[in-house]
Design a protein around this motif. Structure first.
Motif: not given
Length: 199
Positions: A6-32
């Motif tokens: 359970l701890v492993s799956w909760l850690l996986a869900a937390l870090t995957a959600a964080s990683g997905g959010y960080c990658l989603s910011r690539l589209r919204r962040a200004p290029c300069a």
């Protein structure tokens, strides 16, 4: 990663959600978002200044996205992925980040933090791989001194990041622009601390 499923799956869900959010910011962040240093005779807004700006704007999001998905995979897959694979995934970015931190003083602390994270991921994966099939029953045979130093670093980082998050103020826009990225960094610091704690 050994420990309760359970701890492993909760850690996986937390870090995957964080990683997905960080990658989603690539589209919204200004290029300069960060302007390049002025060059005599250069045309304002020329292509030469756009690439450094794009690198500065997206570098942290790329590093944190890679870290989040890597931690999620490692937490679930354990030793199914050989440690050498993780070393090739995280080793080159760590070296590049260290070189960039030495070459350019701006954002040096961020680059060094991401380099430490990438090296910690490599170390954890290699230690888990060295434990082999006994990883579920015995701690990974890493260096106690290095594990302790990394635990102290990520534990301190989580406390510092959490205090900054709690002390932040502002409206909804401020929370979205600063609070969520800080929360993602906090969750990944906690995730790295939890992974090291199981060694």
């Amino acid at each position: 990663m050994h420990g309760p499923d359970l701890v492993s799956w909760l850690l996986a869900a937390l870090t995957a959600a964080s990683g997905g959010y960080c990658l989603s910011r690539l589209r919204r962040a200004p290029c300069a978002a960060v302007a390049a240093p002025a060059v005599p005779g250069a045309v304002p807004g020329a292509r030469r200044g756009a690439a450094p700006g794009r690198l500065h704007a997206h570098e942290a999001d790329l590093a944190e996205g890679l870290m989040g998905f890597g931690m999620a995979t490692m937490a679930v897959a354990g030793t199914a992925v050989p440690g050498e694979v993780w070393a090739w995934v995280y080793g080159p970015p760590a070296v590049l980040l260290v070189l960039a931190a030495a070459r350019w003083p701006d954002r040096r602390a961020h680059r060094l933090h991401h380099a430490v994270g990438a090296l910690a991921m490599t170390y954890t994966a290699l230690a888990m791989s060295a434990a082999g099939g006994h990883a579920a029953h015995h701690p990974a045979p890493g260096s106690p001194a290095l594990t302790g130093a990394l635990l102290a670093y990520f534990g301190g980082y989580a406390l510092w990041s959490g205090s900054r998050l709690l002390s932040g103020s502002g409206g909804t826009a401020a929370v979205a622009s600063a609070g969520l990225p800080r929360a993602c960094r906090l969750s990944m610091g906690i995730g790295m601390f939890a992974m090291l704690l199981t060694m």
